[in-house]
Motif scaffolding. Structure first.
Motif, PDB file in Angstrom:
ATOM      1  N   ASN A 747      61.268 130.893 -24.938  1.00 49.90           N
ATOM      2  CA  ASN A 747      61.524 130.433 -26.311  1.00 49.90           C
ATOM      3  C   ASN A 747      62.454 131.410 -27.028  1.00 49.90           C
ATOM      4  O   ASN A 747      63.438 131.021 -27.652  1.00 49.90           O
ATOM      5  N   LYS A 748      62.099 132.668 -26.952  1.00 52.83           N
ATOM      6  CA  LYS A 748      62.904 133.727 -27.572  1.00 52.83           C
ATOM      7  C   LYS A 748      63.137 134.813 -26.535  1.00 52.83           C
ATOM      8  O   LYS A 748      62.243 135.171 -25.783  1.00 52.83           O
ATOM      9  N   ARG A 749      64.335 135.337 -26.524  1.00 54.37           N
ATOM     10  CA  ARG A 749      64.666 136.404 -25.566  1.00 54.37           C
ATOM     11  C   ARG A 749      64.882 137.713 -26.323  1.00 54.37           C
ATOM     12  O   ARG A 749      65.661 137.766 -27.269  1.00 54.37           O
ATOM     13  N   GLN A 750      64.200 138.729 -25.840  1.00 52.12           N
ATOM     14  CA  GLN A 750      64.218 140.030 -26.515  1.00 52.12           C
ATOM     15  C   GLN A 750      64.540 141.116 -25.476  1.00 52.12           C
ATOM     16  O   GLN A 750      64.128 141.039 -24.321  1.00 52.12           O
ATOM     17  N   ASP A 776      68.208 137.203 -28.179  1.00 55.55           N
ATOM     18  CA  ASP A 776      68.053 136.889 -29.599  1.00 55.55           C
ATOM     19  C   ASP A 776      67.706 138.138 -30.396  1.00 55.55           C
ATOM     20  O   ASP A 776      68.123 138.273 -31.550  1.00 55.55           O
ATOM     21  N   GLU A 777      66.901 139.012 -29.816  1.00 61.37           N
ATOM     22  CA  GLU A 777      66.469 140.235 -30.492  1.00 61.37           C
ATOM     23  C   GLU A 777      66.842 141.443 -29.633  1.00 61.37           C
ATOM     24  O   GLU A 777      66.707 141.414 -28.406  1.00 61.37           O
ATOM     25  N   ASP A 832      57.668 133.592 -24.982  1.00 64.03           N
ATOM     26  CA  ASP A 832      58.822 134.472 -25.176  1.00 64.03           C
ATOM     27  C   ASP A 832      59.064 135.306 -23.903  1.00 64.03           C
ATOM     28  O   ASP A 832      58.199 135.390 -23.024  1.00 64.03           O
TER      29      ASP A 832
END
Length: 857
Positions: A747-750, A776-777, A832
């Motif tokens: 969902n989110k890549r950090q 993303d982060e 994530d």
């Protein structure tokens, strides 16, 4: 001229296969060309006429003082008798700085030669004196004290001729031949299989006589004595003449023969008593012979004559001795083939028995004996008589050696000649020696030398056995550690006890014996010392090659994974990938003639290493149609590639298929860089000779977790989020990691990242520029070790790389690696993905494990 750094390259290195001293030398502008130094070369040649020619350097470069240092250091060693012939001077990227490389045969001699060469140059510059003869004498004396003696040296030479590796374990004569489980060791002329009990028996002269007598070997009568009176009583019992010697001794120390009076016996007793208990035995008339038994055969025999001079009717005994000692073969101790004659108390006593003193003038042709015993260590000479030894005498010598239990044995006999059995000439064995000197057989005073070193090596290693275990060397920019661990795992799956070194530590048969970065030559040498190791896998880092060379002389397999821009370019005068390739190919150049280089065909700098390999080449690449792969395959040679969902090993029309679904580390073939690592490892295992069932089972059982490959794409679950820990720290690694995580849903890549302070500014910026396009982060952190950078400097470069990042919407800056990990975990939700680029691998993985455990409680 300033010598800024001196290093000893103890193994094959960037410059050559020779051991060498490498100096970093800085010259002022005036010192770049010696023709600008008025009168310098003339003064230099006046001080050291034997320096030889100093030709202009290629490519139009002038001859600098650094080049003079090179020529002088080599010439000084050569004139001191050292076997050296290689030297080189390279211009570096720093103005006025050169790398000077000069071969050495003994490290301390090489270091001293560099210092003396610098003094010579300073003297020529300042027009001050320099004693070249004294410098050469100093080097020669040091070389004689440092190098192996003739006995051990002959054995080492025989090993080198058979390509058996050796390592000197002490400054003395303790030497290891072979590697790991195949190793053997000697101490001078004594082998590791000879027991301490046998050595103790040989030291006990009375016990030795009893054992030899029991075996039917003729020995002189005698017994131990206690005091002068008991010694005289024993002489009377045995009958004069007698021999007095230490009961526990060697090398003829304290031995006096042919004693016929009480006065002679008293003096002989005093000489022997210095060395311990004393024994008296009957004197056997005849010559002193030394027979050398190695294993179960007689390999050499020599007649030994006591030190003596022949009068000329004009010179005194002292002058005659001085003249004999001018023989270049004579030296002090055991470093030379003969020993100088000493005019000590024993020699003076022997002269007195002949009615002479050191200042007497013997008549023309008069033979003057200076000692009763004929040991070479006291100045005696040796005449080879190997070809005249009667079979019965040879059998008696072998019986004596085997009765005592010595694998290398010097049997001393006294008899008239070697032509008839001992019993027929009333001869006998007077002594049996452990660790006998070999020089009388290698370089006899008269007659031809014998191949005793070869005989010793034949007892240690069977014909065709070179004492080597399989050694796999792995280098490259990325994938080295994972590939090395995977190869090691497959070797262990084959039942071999392995030794492995990498950036995480040293491992012996799966047990970690050292920690930290152990990818250098010292760790490799330690593994090869271990007697349990049957196969070795070494990660070879650039720093170790530059610092000291390789830790082995050659390898069975050399693997080069890839080369990239981010591999410490700018350090140690390596400024481009092409220069890095020259350095990394050192392992390829040192593949055994029957070995293999495993090269990445898709990397042009790696593929170009193939012509430098003395053995064969296996290319690997995902694309079998790559021109390098296609050409190699068309020639029927070995390749490894990917075909749909499997790794294929091919040679001619033969194929072997390994489905990627059965190789967990690749996650079904979706992690591209792990597929590359697997191809390299498969090729290496194939080159070593593992069977394919073992290769498949090894690949299937290898896990990419913190236990198997710490810090190498370790995938974990944290409250439904995917966490990946990796030690990637260069731009090529960033690209490979981005490609890998792109294949994983999220969902989110950090990403959590710091930067290594010893990288170039552009490399640090480029890392975050790459990551900023994929995550993303971004959480930046500053770790404890900034490697020479100012506080906050690395963080600033990382931020610059993120400027204009197309994807990143959130950036945090955290001080401290563990704090950054905690911050990243707090921001994760189920589904994530977080890529954590760890710096302190072991500590960071332990911290992550604790947080994951806490989250599941």
């Amino acid at each position: 001229m300033e010598v800024q750094r001196l290093r000893a390259l103890r193994g094959p290195n960037l410059w050559s296969r020779h051991t060498a001293i490498e100096a970093v030398v800085h010259c002022t502008d005036a010192e770049h060309a010696i023709e600008q130094l008025d009168g310098f070369e003339a003064r230099l040649r006046a001080l050291f006429p034997s320096i030889g020619e100093m030709h202009p350097v290629a490519l139009g470069q002038p001859l600098s003082l650094a080049h003079v240092l090179e020529k002088a250091a080599l010439a000084l060693q050569a004139h001191a008798g050292c076997s050296v012939n290689f030297s080189h001077t390279a211009v570096t990227t720093e103005h006025g700085t050169y790398q000077v490389v000069v071969q050495y045969s003994e490290e301390e001699v090489g270091r001293l030669a560099m210092k003396l060469a610098q003094r010579l140059i300073d003297a020529a510059l300042a027009d001050t004196p320099f004693d070249a003869a004294e410098a050469i004498a100093q080097l020669r004396e040091l070389d004689e004290s440092e190098r192996l003696g003739p006995s051990t040296g002959a054995i080492v030479d025989a090993a080198v001729a058979r390509h058996i590796p050796f390592r000197r374990l002490t400054s003395g004569s303790l030497v290891q031949f072979g590697w790991g489980s195949k190793q053997r060791r000697i101490q001078a002329a004594e082998v590791d299989s000879t027991s301490g009990v046998s050595e103790a028996i040989a030291q006990d002269k009375e016990l030795t006589k009893q054992l030899l007598s029991a075996a039917g070997v003729p020995v002189p009568q005698g017994r131990p004595v206690d005091g002068l009176d008991d010694a005289w009583a024993a002489a009377m019992e045995i009958g004069l003449p007698v021999v007095v010697k230490p009961q526990d001794g060697n090398q003829g120390k304290g031995v006096t023969v042919n004693i016929t009076t009480r006065e002679q016996l008293d003096a002989a007793y005093a000489s022997a008593a210095v060395h311990g208990e004393v024994m008296v035995e009957s004197f056997l008339p005849g010559f002193d012979f030394r027979l050398l038994v190695v294993g179960d055969r007689l390999v050499a025999a020599a007649r030994r004559d006591p030190p003596q001079v022949i009068g000329d009717g004009a010179a005194t005994v002292r002058q005659l001795v001085d003249a004999v000692n001018q023989d270049p073969r004579r030296g002090e101790g055991h470093a030379t083939s003969l020993t100088k004659i000493r005019l000590d108390d024993i020699a003076i006593g022997r002269l007195e028995s002949q009615g002479l003193t050191p200042d007497s003038v013997p008549g023309l042709g008069q033979r003057v004996v200076l000692r009763n015993n004929a040991n070479l260590s006291t100045g005696g000479t040796a005449t080879d008589v190997t070809d005249t030894v009667h079979p019965e005498i040879a059998a008696r010598a072998i019986d004596a050696a085997q009765m005592v239990g010595l694998h290398i044995c010097g049997v001393d006999m006294v008899c008239e000649n070697m032509l008839v059995p001992l019993e027929e000439q009333h001869g006998g064995v007077v002594e049996v020696n452990a660790a006998p000197g070999l020089r009388m057989h290698i370089s006899p005073s008269f007659g031809r030398g014998r191949a005793v070193g070869e005989a010793v090596m034949d007892t240690l290693f069977a014909p065709g056995d070179d004492g080597r275990i399989p050694v796999v060397a792995v280098t490259g920019t990325n994938g080295k550690t994972t590939t090395a661990r995977l190869i090691n795992h497959m070797l262990a799956s084959a039942g071999l006890r392995t030794g492995m070194t990498n950036t995480d530590g040293v491992y012996i048969d799966g047990r970690q014996t050292d920690s930290g970065d152990c990818s250098g030559p010292k760790s490799a040498r330690n593994v090869l010392l271990h007697p349990d190791v049957e196969a070795a896998v070494f990660e070879v880092a650039r720093g170790g090659i530059l610092r000291e060379g390789l830790g082995f002389d050659r390898c069975k397999v050399a693997v080069v994974t890839n080369l990239g821009q981010g591999d410490h370019l700018g350090l140690n005068y390596i400024t481009s990938v092409e220069e890095l390739a020259v350095l990394k190919r050192v392992i390829v150049r040192n593949v055994a003639p029957n070995g293999w280089a495993v090269l990445n065909a898709a990397d042009p700098n790696v593929a170009a290493m193939a012509p430098t390999c003395p053995g064969s080449v296996i290319y690997f690449a995902a694309d079998r149609a790559h021109p390098v792969m296609a050409t190699h395959r068309a020639q029927g040679r070995r390749t490894v590639y990917v075909d749909q969902d499997a790794v294929i090993a091919a040679e001619g029309a033969w194929r072997e298929r390994v489905p990627l679904r059965d190789v967990p580390i690749t996650r079904g073939g979706t992690i591209g860089f792990q597929v590359d690592n697997v191809m390299a490892a498969v090729a290496a295992a194939w080159a070593v000779g593992l069977d394919w069932d073992t290769i498949r089972s090894g690949l299937a059982s290898f896990k990419s977790d913190a236990a198997g490959v710490p810090g190498r794409f370790n995938v974990m679950d944290y409250r439904g989020a995917t966490v990946i820990a990796d030690y990637g720290h260069n731009t090529d690694a960033m690209r490979a990691l981005v490609s890998a995580v792109d294949s994983m849903p999220a969902n989110k890549r950090q990403v959590v990242i710091s930067g290594a302070g010893d990288r170039r500014d552009q490399d640090i910026r480029e890392q975050t520029a790459i990551l900023g396009q994929a995550f993303d982060e971004v959480i930046l952190y500053q770790d404890a070790a900034q490697r020479g950078r100012a506080d906050g400097e690395v963080m600033g470069l990382l931020r610059q790389g993120l400027q204009g990042a197309g994807r990143t919407r959130h950036i945090d800056e955290i001080r401290g690696e563990f704090a950054a990990i905690d911050h990243a975990l707090e921001r994760l939700a189920p589904g994530d993905l977080s890529l954590i680029l760890v710096d302190q691998v072991e500590e960071a993985l332990a911290h992550l494990a604790r947080r994951i455990t806490e989250a599941t409680v």
